[in-house]
Design a protein around this motif. Structure first.
Motif, PDB file in Angstrom:
ATOM      1  N   LEU B  50       6.393  10.697   1.269  1.00  0.00           N
ATOM      2  CA  LEU B  50       5.779  10.087   0.080  1.00  0.00           C
ATOM      3  C   LEU B  50       5.252   8.688   0.417  1.00  0.00           C
ATOM      4  N   LYS B  53       2.061   9.014   2.340  1.00  0.00           N
ATOM      5  CA  LYS B  53       0.967   9.396   1.418  1.00  0.00           C
ATOM      6  C   LYS B  53       0.429   8.166   0.696  1.00  0.00           C
ATOM      7  N   ALA B  54       1.340   7.341   0.209  1.00  0.00           N
ATOM      8  CA  ALA B  54       0.930   6.160  -0.560  1.00  0.00           C
ATOM      9  C   ALA B  54       0.173   5.175   0.330  1.00  0.00           C
ATOM     10  N   GLU B  56      -1.479   5.737   2.964  1.00  0.00           N
ATOM     11  CA  GLU B  56      -2.791   6.267   3.345  1.00  0.00           C
ATOM     12  C   GLU B  56      -3.835   5.828   2.303  1.00  0.00           C
ATOM     13  N   LEU B  57      -3.386   5.598   1.075  1.00  0.00           N
ATOM     14  CA  LEU B  57      -4.302   5.242  -0.015  1.00  0.00           C
ATOM     15  C   LEU B  57      -4.439   3.739  -0.181  1.00  0.00           C
ATOM     16  N   ASN B  58      -3.361   3.015   0.146  1.00  0.00           N
ATOM     17  CA  ASN B  58      -3.318   1.592  -0.207  1.00  0.00           C
ATOM     18  C   ASN B  58      -2.190   0.963   0.597  1.00  0.00           C
ATOM     19  N   ASP B  59      -2.519  -0.020   1.430  1.00  0.00           N
ATOM     20  CA  ASP B  59      -1.447  -0.584   2.262  1.00  0.00           C
ATOM     21  C   ASP B  59      -0.610  -1.624   1.517  1.00  0.00           C
ATOM     22  N   PRO B  61       0.650  -0.989  -1.996  1.00  0.00           N
ATOM     23  CA  PRO B  61       0.846  -0.366  -3.312  1.00  0.00           C
ATOM     24  C   PRO B  61       1.813  -1.191  -4.153  1.00  0.00           C
ATOM     25  N   SER B  62       1.652  -1.162  -5.463  1.00  0.00           N
ATOM     26  CA  SER B  62       2.576  -1.913  -6.311  1.00  0.00           C
ATOM     27  C   SER B  62       3.956  -1.278  -6.241  1.00  0.00           C
TER      28      SER B  62
END
Lengths: 401, 401
Positions: B50, B53-54, B56-59, B61-62
């Protein structure tokens, strides 16, 4: 400024690339000044993987625990989308079914929505946040997680749109709208600019799989305008609403449903209450039946035929055999190589000659009709499964080309 | 009949086979008449998947959304375990952090537990159900999902045990108890039957990774008896409690922590407040420091050395350089090829000769000591990382063989 609910299915959020593409679609609408609520399904394959994990452990898992398990898929989707939107510098907040107050009854796996609280979503929208809602899930009065079954996240999206009095509920799919027939079957199939709720419900009931009739029925009841559009192309889709605003052909589409089986109960007594007994035992087992045809023979015994979903065939026959002495019949015949082909159009029945034209088109391509069923806005025929695609093409050519 | 809280980690529920094995362990305890609450981690690898995955989208993330995402892992675990127990014919119910009322503050990613509601869990136990609690997660006063960070599901288990006034909190791991040294390093390492909270906290702080000190500190504060035992072997583990009930050697264990780096600040002014300034700027950046050593030189400038977690080394040096003019120093030297080796034992300091024996053992195997730190129940030395395993073996031989 409008309040728009957007729903994206599992294939639209399947991986990082898909999530980013959807994020841009959301960003565009938000940047135009709209308040945006986004309902997401679980990432493609996630639900199937969770189901197979569960069945590896237990082939009859409780529905309560399956709902706890499956609801994680949509929860992960909304968190991942929030993280994607954050990367674009957009304010987003993910919310689960219980967090938005998606209150349902306790029918785990197929819960009915009772109410949707709006406080949390409204508070987030007032802060100009993009609200990401986990589809398919709710919570019952015991604070247990439920899933809403048929129609899934489409139904969540419409329920949220109703609760928030949204201006539009957009359902993004892998097709770009509602077509006059399945474009994979009929190369001349045309995209409709708009369609009425009733037509859409019939098309869905007759096998068109773009929207589930449950979500459209809810949209109709509360007057929420829907739009079916592509998550890949940036162009208008098909609007679904109460009244068509432009005139169009009387037939709005041709549909096929091959997931059917026919049950014929032979030699039932010609006396009152027999049909009631048959359909009561089937309804008690929560199996849906579709087309029913009763034929009177010359003697005192009748036959009754009806269709069921193909996966229900074995259990429906079992139920009938268990109740043979109560119902009274001589034998059951079944067939699962049948398909239903339908034409749908509002006001169709008031236009003379539609039925005749339909049967003529089928006769011309040598398709034999086994059963016929009609309503105010559709005519369905049961045909041999092998004839179904030929029937769809012939009907589309007759009414649209 | 006792009330027992059992916690199983991610490797114990990694797949169907593991889940079934754990289910039998639970079933055995339940069948003996105990009320059983089970706290589970996410399946092994799930959390890492998980996270990747996160990222990969945003280094960046909140933390709020990461908590929404990661909490799905534990939720899936409890549902799968409930389904496994159902297969054995046992009544089980899975509950998430918000469902049990695991109330925390709003520090997403590292929330502190404020209270645990007991109504739901007690109601389920009264119905003789096995209660499965998702570890690591809670809910804040805004109804947002949090995760509790350090110590994770171990801490959840102890908090639940405290709230329910449980008789025992069993932590199942991949080792079968607390050893006098890491059995992978020291082949003669012995399993302890029991250990005090304080010794366990020191062992954890000095690098033993079986239990996180946060969970043991909570158990100590509320007097909950813990047991560390194997999820594979069916035998007693190590009890962790306030007072050892049997006499044993004064040293309870030897520990190694190689995840360390040393920072030396050279040439600081010999005046009051300099140490304060150094450790204030580091504390403001929320970096923990461990051993501190201040050495006086012959001239008016001093050096000060301390250790930090290896992953914090770069940022700590940056912080110090940024504040160079405030603190006042000539240069910073660092080393990351160091390790800390400790001996731990209650009342150790009141037994003369322990420290001398320790240093003698290290001298005998030619291990050079770079820094020394002591407390009431432990002595730690900093050594070259290449010498650490030899030091552990030598100390274990000295005190246990």
């Amino acid at each position: 400024m409008a309040l728009i609910v957007k729903k994206f299915g599992g294939s639209s959020v399947a991986n990082a690339e898909c999530l980013k593409r959807v994020a841009w679609t959301i960003a565009e609408s938000y940047s135009e000044g709209n308040n945006v609520v986004v309902v997401l399904s679980a990432q493609a394959d996630t639900t199937d993987e969770l189901i197979s994990k569960a069945f590896e452990l237990n082939d009859t898992p409780s529905k309560r625990e399956m709902d706890v398990l499956l609801s994680t898929g949509e929860q992960a989707s909304v968190a991942l989308m929030a993280i994607t939107l954050e990367k674009l510098g957009l304010p987003a907040v993910s919310l689960t079914g219980w967090q938005i107050g998606m209150n349902t009854d306790s029918a785990y796996g197929s819960a009915r929505i009772k109410s949707v609280a709006t406080e949390r979503m409204k508070a987030e929208l007032d802060r100009r946040r993009i609200v990401l809602v986990a589809g398919f899930q709710g919570v019952n009065k015991y604070d247990d997680i439920t899933t809403i079954g048929r129609g899934g996240s489409d139904t969540t999206a419409v329920a949220v749109a109703v609760a928030l009095n949204a201006d539009l509920c957009q359902i993004y799919t892998d097709v770009d709208g509602i077509y006059t027939a399945d474009p994979r079957l009929v190369k001349n199939a045309k995209k409709l600019d708009e369609i009425t709720y009733d037509e859409m419900i019939e098309l869905a009931a007759q096998g068109a799989q773009v929207l589930h009739s449950r979500s459209v029925e809810m949209a109709k009841r509360y007057g929420v305008e829907m739009e079916v559009l592509s998550s890949l192309k940036r162009e208008p889709g098909t609007k679904v609403r109460g009244v068509n605003k432009v005139e169009h052909t009387k037939i709005s589409g041709v549909a096929k449903d091959a997931n059917l089986a026919r049950v014929s109960i032979i030699g039932i007594r010609d006396e009152p209450g027999v049909a009631f007994k048959i359909f009561r035992v089937i309804a008690n087992a929560k199996k849906n039946i579709d087309i029913i045809l009763q034929s009177a023979n010359n003697n005192s015994a009748n036959d009754i035929s009806f269709t069921v979903a193909r996966e229900d065939l074995v259990s429906v026959v079992e139920i009938l055999e268990e109740n043979k002495s109560i119902i009274g019949f001589s034998e059951i015949k079944t067939s699962d190589n049948i398909a239903k082909v339908s034409i749908v159009g509002a006001g169709m029945m008031s236009a003379p000659g539609i039925a005749a034209a339909m049967f003529e088109a089928l006769y011309d391509v040598k398709v034999n009709i086994e059963m016929i069923a009609t309503s105010e806005i559709k005519i369905s025929v049961l045909v041999n499964e092998n004839d179904a695609d030929r029937a769809v093409s012939a009907l589309h050519e007759k009414f649209f080309d």
